[in-house]
Design a protein around this motif. Structure first.
Motif, PDB file in Angstrom:
ATOM      1  N   PHE A 176     -64.484 -19.970  21.252  1.00 48.80           N
ATOM      2  CA  PHE A 176     -63.125 -20.446  21.515  1.00 48.80           C
ATOM      3  C   PHE A 176     -62.156 -20.014  20.413  1.00 48.80           C
ATOM      4  O   PHE A 176     -61.055 -19.532  20.696  1.00 48.80           O
ATOM      5  N   SER A 177     -62.562 -20.142  19.148  1.00 51.08           N
ATOM      6  CA  SER A 177     -61.671 -19.771  18.052  1.00 51.08           C
ATOM      7  C   SER A 177     -61.441 -18.259  18.004  1.00 51.08           C
ATOM      8  O   SER A 177     -60.328 -17.806  17.718  1.00 51.08           O
ATOM      9  N   PHE A 178     -62.472 -17.475  18.289  1.00 48.12           N
ATOM     10  CA  PHE A 178     -62.305 -16.022  18.341  1.00 48.12           C
ATOM     11  C   PHE A 178     -61.354 -15.633  19.465  1.00 48.12           C
ATOM     12  O   PHE A 178     -60.508 -14.752  19.302  1.00 48.12           O
ATOM     13  N   GLY A 179     -61.482 -16.296  20.600  1.00 49.37           N
ATOM     14  CA  GLY A 179     -60.582 -16.030  21.725  1.00 49.37           C
ATOM     15  C   GLY A 179     -59.141 -16.362  21.383  1.00 49.37           C
ATOM     16  O   GLY A 179     -58.218 -15.613  21.724  1.00 49.37           O
ATOM     17  N   CYS A 180     -58.928 -17.497  20.714  1.00 52.64           N
ATOM     18  CA  CYS A 180     -57.564 -17.880  20.322  1.00 52.64           C
ATOM     19  C   CYS A 180     -56.987 -16.889  19.313  1.00 52.64           C
ATOM     20  O   CYS A 180     -55.802 -16.554  19.385  1.00 52.64           O
ATOM     21  N   ALA A 181     -57.816 -16.433  18.387  1.00 52.73           N
ATOM     22  CA  ALA A 181     -57.348 -15.461  17.401  1.00 52.73           C
ATOM     23  C   ALA A 181     -56.948 -14.148  18.077  1.00 52.73           C
ATOM     24  O   ALA A 181     -55.915 -13.555  17.732  1.00 52.73           O
ATOM     25  N   CYS A 182     -57.731 -13.709  19.041  1.00 49.84           N
ATOM     26  CA  CYS A 182     -57.392 -12.472  19.764  1.00 49.84           C
ATOM     27  C   CYS A 182     -56.117 -12.646  20.578  1.00 49.84           C
ATOM     28  O   CYS A 182     -55.270 -11.747  20.604  1.00 49.84           O
ATOM     29  N   LEU A 183     -55.972 -13.790  21.239  1.00 48.38           N
ATOM     30  CA  LEU A 183     -54.756 -14.038  22.018  1.00 48.38           C
ATOM     31  C   LEU A 183     -53.523 -14.053  21.123  1.00 48.38           C
ATOM     32  O   LEU A 183     -52.480 -13.508  21.483  1.00 48.38           O
ATOM     33  N   LYS A 201     -53.198 -12.522  18.175  1.00 52.30           N
ATOM     34  CA  LYS A 201     -52.944 -11.178  17.655  1.00 52.30           C
ATOM     35  C   LYS A 201     -52.245 -10.303  18.687  1.00 52.30           C
ATOM     36  O   LYS A 201     -51.230  -9.683  18.386  1.00 52.30           O
ATOM     37  N   PHE A 202     -52.784 -10.274  19.907  1.00 54.75           N
ATOM     38  CA  PHE A 202     -52.227  -9.390  20.920  1.00 54.75           C
ATOM     39  C   PHE A 202     -51.015  -9.981  21.624  1.00 54.75           C
ATOM     40  O   PHE A 202     -50.208  -9.240  22.178  1.00 54.75           O
ATOM     41  N   GLY A 203     -50.864 -11.293  21.606  1.00 50.04           N
ATOM     42  CA  GLY A 203     -49.745 -11.923  22.298  1.00 50.04           C
ATOM     43  C   GLY A 203     -48.547 -12.202  21.425  1.00 50.04           C
ATOM     44  O   GLY A 203     -47.418 -12.276  21.916  1.00 50.04           O
ATOM     45  N   VAL A 204     -48.761 -12.352  20.098  1.00 49.19           N
ATOM     46  CA  VAL A 204     -47.659 -12.726  19.212  1.00 49.19           C
ATOM     47  C   VAL A 204     -47.472 -11.710  18.082  1.00 49.19           C
ATOM     48  O   VAL A 204     -46.376 -11.187  17.889  1.00 49.19           O
TER      49      VAL A 204
END
Length: 79
Positions: free
Chosen positions: A29-36, A38-41
């Motif tokens: 979950f934390s890796f997914g949030c970090a990727c979102l 990075k690529f979203g903001v």
């Protein structure tokens, strides 16, 4: 007879077995949030700054602010 059909409850190592599962879930979950993020903001923000400063002229902006009278130490040029 019904007691033989029910599995025995786990009395030892319950916390350890639950933690293994929850640590894996939390890591994913934390890796997914970090990727979102990075690529979203972060990446769009970097691109917006790069686009802005590509044609930015600091001298022109300074002269425009100087003409409006924002700076006390740099009075507007006299004509």
């Amino acid at each position: 007879m019904s007691a033989a059909l029910l599995p025995k409850p786990q009395m030892r190592g319950l916390l350890a077995s639950r933690l293994k599962k929850h640590i894996v879930i939390a890591s994913i979950f934390s890796f997914g949030c970090a990727c979102l993020y990075k690529f979203g903001v972060a990446d769009p923000r970097k691109q917006a700054y790069a686009d802005f400063y590509k044609n930015f002229d600091a001298r022109k902006t300074f002269e425009a602010m100087r003409e409006t009278g924002i700076f006390e130490s740099a009075p507007p040029k006299r004509k």
